[in-house]
Scaffold this active site. Structure first.
Site, mmCIF file in Angstrom:
data_model
loop_
_atom_site.group_PDB
_atom_site.id
_atom_site.type_symbol
_atom_site.label_atom_id
_atom_site.label_comp_id
_atom_site.label_asym_id
_atom_site.label_seq_id
_atom_site.Cartn_x
_atom_site.Cartn_y
_atom_site.Cartn_z
ATOM 1 C CG HIS A 87 5.524 4.290 8.170
ATOM 2 N ND1 HIS A 87 5.669 4.274 6.820
ATOM 3 C CD2 HIS A 87 5.694 3.011 8.581
ATOM 4 C CE1 HIS A 87 5.904 3.028 6.418
ATOM 5 N NE2 HIS A 87 5.929 2.241 7.463
ATOM 6 C CG ASP A 91 10.734 -5.457 0.189
ATOM 7 O OD1 ASP A 91 10.035 -5.799 -0.775
ATOM 8 O OD2 ASP A 91 10.277 -4.871 1.191
ATOM 9 C CG ASP A 144 6.224 7.708 6.340
ATOM 10 O OD1 ASP A 144 7.342 7.294 6.663
ATOM 11 O OD2 ASP A 144 5.262 6.968 6.041
ATOM 12 C CD GLU A 170 5.324 -4.690 0.400
ATOM 13 O OE1 GLU A 170 4.777 -4.067 1.329
ATOM 14 O OE2 GLU A 170 6.486 -4.477 0.033
ATOM 15 C CG ASP A 213 9.331 -2.000 -1.619
ATOM 16 O OD1 ASP A 213 8.765 -3.094 -1.508
ATOM 17 O OD2 ASP A 213 9.578 -1.252 -0.649
HETATM 18 C C1 XUL Z 1 8.354 -2.797 4.475
HETATM 19 C C2 XUL Z 1 6.957 -2.453 4.218
HETATM 20 C C3 XUL Z 1 6.413 -1.338 5.037
HETATM 21 C C4 XUL Z 1 4.993 -1.522 5.453
HETATM 22 C C5 XUL Z 1 4.489 -0.462 6.389
HETATM 23 O O1 XUL Z 1 8.851 -3.776 3.653
HETATM 24 O O2 XUL Z 1 6.314 -3.012 3.360
HETATM 25 O O3 XUL Z 1 6.569 -0.173 4.317
HETATM 26 O O4 XUL Z 1 4.134 -1.574 4.358
HETATM 27 O O5 XUL Z 1 5.257 -0.338 7.521
HETATM 28 CO CO CO Z 2 4.349 -2.783 2.691
#
Ligand code: XUL
Ligand code: CO
Length: 435
Positions: free
Chosen positions: A100, A306, A103, A267, A308
């Site tokens: 981003h 989420d 970032d 995702e 991750d």
């Molecule tokens: C948020 C997410 C983000 C996107 C990019 O859940 O996945 O990090 O991948 O903005």
């Molecule tokens: Co993402």
């Protein structure tokens, strides 16, 4: 000068190795289905997780040790991070990265200053890419962290906020273009609502489409040839995100005449949050010719947000790779590790364990998927399951050359149809033969 002196360059040592800083399965040059693993998997690292995620959670502050980072918002600090990041890419053998705008470069309280900082950092990234051969998989704009975006960016009720977001998209597209990015992602950070009591959904969606159309125009204007992606997610941070899943994204793109210009970046954890499997989300995208890229991670089935996590589930990676192979592989996209370490894994070396594990999990997924395809029984089973549509009345249904009258006559003469078993358990067993 090394920022990770305790970590060697990771190489392939094979399944027998006990070295935690070695690949057991990811052998970049090994050929699978006619292409090297590196070409199939196209791993990417997420700048926001590797360099900027302090591992805070809603109940506690950051734990991640980042001895190279002075914690300031200075451009110098941002420039230093890029060097750390490229050492990380070099040592893991990850070929791509994603970022981003905010970032890589600080938001400096004034748009012109923030844009200038982004310019400086991207100049430095361009040099690092040049030296290392690493590539930008995609860039994006962070339109969700700053308080101005609390009520959305492209769907904000404020036209000035919309304009600010558009300005950030413009600068982030310029940055991505300058770095030869293969794609540009729109994840609808806060493009959704918390309550419909204060929301004009139609206007918000019209505005979001307007922003995307302007981005398409700008892409042409600057000659950026990367692929645009939309990344579905159903909730978090907003209660309802407009881009909730693959089907909702495709519908939005079709409704607003944008489908020719976008593919999806899917995702795994977002699929889970949407109440779908990743296979489902990938299949919906592939059937529309719109699977572009993947944010590789996994969720925790016991936690409803989420998380991750780094991919470690071999069933998950196998199913993803079955889909990727079925579509003929990535073109512009890849497997971007949009994943973070657990808060307890706060040491810099954990960054390596996390990515090495994710890469090995996908390498195994790739090999297992290729073996399942070479075996052929799974594909044959699915093909045969629909064989009644290959000829006779079934072929007429598929070619739309029959009618309710003819089908009624068919049903009257054919009698009660017999069904064959779906054999789910047998197919589960078949997959387990290969895992
Ligand atoms: C948020 C997410 C983000 C996107 C990019 O859940 O996945 O990090 O991948 O903005
Ligand atoms: Co993402």
């Amino acid at each position: 000068m090394s920022y990770f002196p305790e970590v060697p360059t990771i190489s392939y040592e094979g399944p027998g190795s006990k070295n935690p800083f070695a690949f057991k399965h990811y052998n970049p040059d090994e050929v699978v289905e006619g292409k090297s693993m590196r070409e199939h998997l196209r791993f990417g690292a997420a700048y926001w997780h590797v360099m900027r995620n302090g591992l805070a959670d809603p109940f506690g502050g950051p734990t991640a040790l980042m001895p190279w980072d002075d914690g300031s918002d200075s451009v110098e600090n941002a420039l230093k991070r890029t060097e750390v990041f490229f050492e990380f890419l070099e040592k893991t053998g990850i070929d791509f990265y994603c970022f981003h705008d905010r970032d890589i470069a600080p938001e400096l309280g004034d748009l012109a200053k923030s844009n200038a900082a982004l310019e400086k950092v991207t100049d430095q990234l361009a040099g690092l890419q040049e030296k290392s051969g690493k590539k930008l998989l995609w860039g994006t704009a962070c339109l969700f962290t700053h308080p101005r975006y609390a009520q959305g960016a492209g769907t904000s009720p404020s036209a000035d906020v919309f304009a600010y977001g558009a300005a950030q998209v413009k600068a982030a597209m310029d940055a991505t273009h300058k770095l030869g990015g293969l794609g540009y992602t729109f994840w609808g950070g806060r493009e959704g609502y918390a309550t419909l009591l204060n929301t004009d959904m139609k206007r918000e969606l019209d505005h979001l489409a307007a922003l995307l159309h302007m981005a398409v125009e700008y892409k042409k204007a600057i000659g950026f040839e990367g692929q645009f992606y939309i990344e579905p997610k159903p909730k978090e941070p907003t209660t309802h995100q407009y881009d909730s899943d693959s089907a909702a994204c495709l519908n939005f793109l079709r409704e607003y005449d944008l489908l020719d210009h976008f593919k999806l970046n899917i995702e795994t954890n977002h699929a889970t949050l949407a109440g779908h499997t990743m296979q489902h989300e990938l299949t919906v995208a592939i059937e529309a010719g719109a699977l572009g890229s993947i944010d590789a991670n996994q969720g925790d089935e016991l936690i409803g947000w989420d998380t991750d996590e780094f991919p470690s589930d071999l069933y998950g990676t196998t199913h993803v790779m079955l889909k990727v192979l079925e579509m003929g592989g990535f073109t512009t996209g890849g497997l971007n590790f949009d994943a973070k370490r657990r808060r307890e894994s706060h040491e810099p070396v954990d960054l390596f364990h996390a990515h090495v594990g994710g890469m090995d999990a996908f390498a195994r997924g790739l090999k297992i998927a290729a073996a399942i395809r070479a075996d052929g029984r799974l594909a044959d089973f699915v093909k045969n399951r629909y064989a009644s549509f290959d000829s006779g009345i079934g072929a007429k249904i598929e070619s739309r050359s029959t009618s309710l009258e003819e089908l009624s006559a068919h049903a009257l003469s054919a009698g009660e149809p017999a069904l064959e078993s779906g054999r789910q358990e047998m197919l589960n067993n078949l997959i387990n033969e290969f895992i």
